[in-house]
Scaffold this motif. Structure first.
Motif, PDB file in Angstrom:
ATOM      1  N   UNK A  14       0.916  -1.139  -0.151  1.00 23.28           N
ATOM      2  CA  UNK A  14       0.043   0.079   0.047  1.00 23.28           C
ATOM      3  C   UNK A  14       0.736   1.261   0.027  1.00 23.28           C
ATOM      4  N   UNK A  15       1.936   1.238   0.839  1.00 23.42           N
ATOM      5  CA  UNK A  15       2.654   2.542   0.793  1.00 23.42           C
ATOM      6  C   UNK A  15       3.363   2.614  -0.611  1.00 23.42           C
ATOM      7  N   UNK A  16       4.019   1.773  -0.926  1.00 21.11           N
ATOM      8  CA  UNK A  16       4.663   1.652  -2.378  1.00 21.11           C
ATOM      9  C   UNK A  16       3.815   2.263  -3.656  1.00 21.11           C
ATOM     10  N   UNK A  17       2.744   1.447  -3.652  1.00 17.72           N
ATOM     11  CA  UNK A  17       1.740   1.764  -4.756  1.00 17.72           C
ATOM     12  C   UNK A  17       1.085   3.104  -4.580  1.00 17.72           C
ATOM     13  N   UNK A  18       0.784   3.500  -3.314  1.00 18.26           N
ATOM     14  CA  UNK A  18       0.120   4.722  -2.946  1.00 18.26           C
ATOM     15  C   UNK A  18       1.151   5.938  -3.317  1.00 18.26           C
ATOM     16  N   UNK A  19       2.468   5.764  -2.984  1.00 23.04           N
ATOM     17  CA  UNK A  19       3.408   6.709  -3.357  1.00 23.04           C
ATOM     18  C   UNK A  19       3.329   7.060  -4.798  1.00 23.04           C
ATOM     19  N   UNK A  20       3.642   6.059  -5.651  1.00 25.65           N
ATOM     20  CA  UNK A  20       3.616   5.868  -6.956  1.00 25.65           C
ATOM     21  C   UNK A  20       2.318   6.452  -7.608  1.00 25.65           C
ATOM     22  N   UNK A  21       1.294   6.048  -7.304  1.00 24.82           N
ATOM     23  CA  UNK A  21      -0.058   6.696  -7.700  1.00 24.82           C
ATOM     24  C   UNK A  21      -0.280   8.046  -7.498  1.00 24.82           C
ATOM     25  N   UNK A  22       0.370   8.640  -6.186  1.00 25.87           N
ATOM     26  CA  UNK A  22       0.009   9.997  -5.665  1.00 25.87           C
ATOM     27  C   UNK A  22       0.979  10.794  -6.431  1.00 25.87           C
ATOM     28  N   UNK A 124      -8.048   3.913  -0.564  1.00 30.07           N
ATOM     29  CA  UNK A 124      -8.628   2.866  -1.389  1.00 30.07           C
ATOM     30  C   UNK A 124      -7.912   1.729  -1.394  1.00 30.07           C
ATOM     31  N   UNK A 125      -6.427   1.723  -1.536  1.00 32.16           N
ATOM     32  CA  UNK A 125      -5.768   0.421  -1.333  1.00 32.16           C
ATOM     33  C   UNK A 125      -5.750  -0.134  -0.161  1.00 32.16           C
ATOM     34  N   UNK A 126      -5.940   0.658   1.047  1.00 29.43           N
ATOM     35  CA  UNK A 126      -5.767   0.066   2.292  1.00 29.43           C
ATOM     36  C   UNK A 126      -7.424  -0.532   2.451  1.00 29.43           C
ATOM     37  N   UNK A 127      -8.378   0.056   2.079  1.00 26.30           N
ATOM     38  CA  UNK A 127      -9.673  -0.439   1.922  1.00 26.30           C
ATOM     39  C   UNK A 127      -9.880  -2.070   1.420  1.00 26.30           C
ATOM     40  N   UNK A 128      -9.007  -2.023   0.101  1.00 25.46           N
ATOM     41  CA  UNK A 128      -8.849  -3.420  -0.704  1.00 25.46           C
ATOM     42  C   UNK A 128      -8.374  -4.300   0.191  1.00 25.46           C
ATOM     43  N   UNK A 129      -7.262  -4.128   0.804  1.00 21.24           N
ATOM     44  CA  UNK A 129      -6.476  -5.149   1.928  1.00 21.24           C
ATOM     45  C   UNK A 129      -7.298  -5.445   3.117  1.00 21.24           C
ATOM     46  N   UNK A 130      -8.041  -4.440   3.577  1.00 20.27           N
ATOM     47  CA  UNK A 130      -8.760  -4.816   4.666  1.00 20.27           C
ATOM     48  C   UNK A 130      -9.931  -5.722   4.357  1.00 20.27           C
ATOM     49  N   UNK A 131     -10.402  -5.524   3.217  1.00 19.44           N
ATOM     50  CA  UNK A 131     -11.651  -6.507   2.709  1.00 19.44           C
ATOM     51  C   UNK A 131     -11.089  -7.790   2.298  1.00 19.44           C
ATOM     52  N   UNK A 132      -9.709  -7.845   1.718  1.00 20.80           N
ATOM     53  CA  UNK A 132      -9.035  -9.333   1.588  1.00 20.80           C
ATOM     54  C   UNK A 132      -8.676  -9.867   2.806  1.00 20.80           C
ATOM     55  N   UNK A 133      -8.386  -9.162   3.648  1.00 22.65           N
ATOM     56  CA  UNK A 133      -8.059  -9.816   5.064  1.00 22.65           C
ATOM     57  C   UNK A 133      -9.069 -10.353   5.775  1.00 22.65           C
TER      58      UNK A 133
END
Length: 138
Positions: A14-22, A124-133
């Protein structure tokens, strides 16, 4: 995969992908809102570097604050409400504090845009990982 390993990997991804997207969104936003340059009115310095550093610092601080999600693995934090608070309460509080400090408590257009650029991909990414979890470990 164990729960701890899943959470740690989701924090890093999440940190890496969010940094790139942002960063990409910020570059596009700054290109769209670029001030036309006149030969007569040149600015002394370009402040866009501060925006990039602030953005990367912000996403890294959100990633560090997401370590609160590891509390959800403890027995005392197994309830639905407590787990949600561990995954989202600390980042939401930090987001609110960030917005108040950066904007001085004023709701202007640039502050809101920067808040969305820096937070929306992360949440958004953190929500995806939360639902996956929840789907994997329930």
């Amino acid at each position: 995969m164990s729960q701890r390993k899943f959470i740690l990997l989701s924090i890093l991804k999440t940190g890496f992908i969010a940094t790139v997207i942002s960063t990409v969104i910020l570059i596009i936003y700054m290109m769209i809102t670029e001030v036309p340059r006149d030969d007569e009115h040149l600015r002394n310095c370009d402040m866009s570097g501060i925006a990039y550093v602030l953005l990367i610092f912000w996403v890294l601080s959100m990633t560090i604050s997401s370590f609160s999600s590891l509390f959800s693995l403890l027995k005392s934090f197994q309830g639905k409400i407590r787990r949600w608070l561990c995954w989202f309460l600390l980042p939401i509080l930090i987001t609110g504090y960030f917005f108040i400090e950066i904007s001085g408590g004023k709701m202007d257009g640039q502050g809101v845009v920067f808040l969305l650029i820096s937070n929306l991909p992360w949440f958004l990414l953190w929500g995806v990982y939360y639902s996956k979890f929840n789907s994997m470990y329930k």
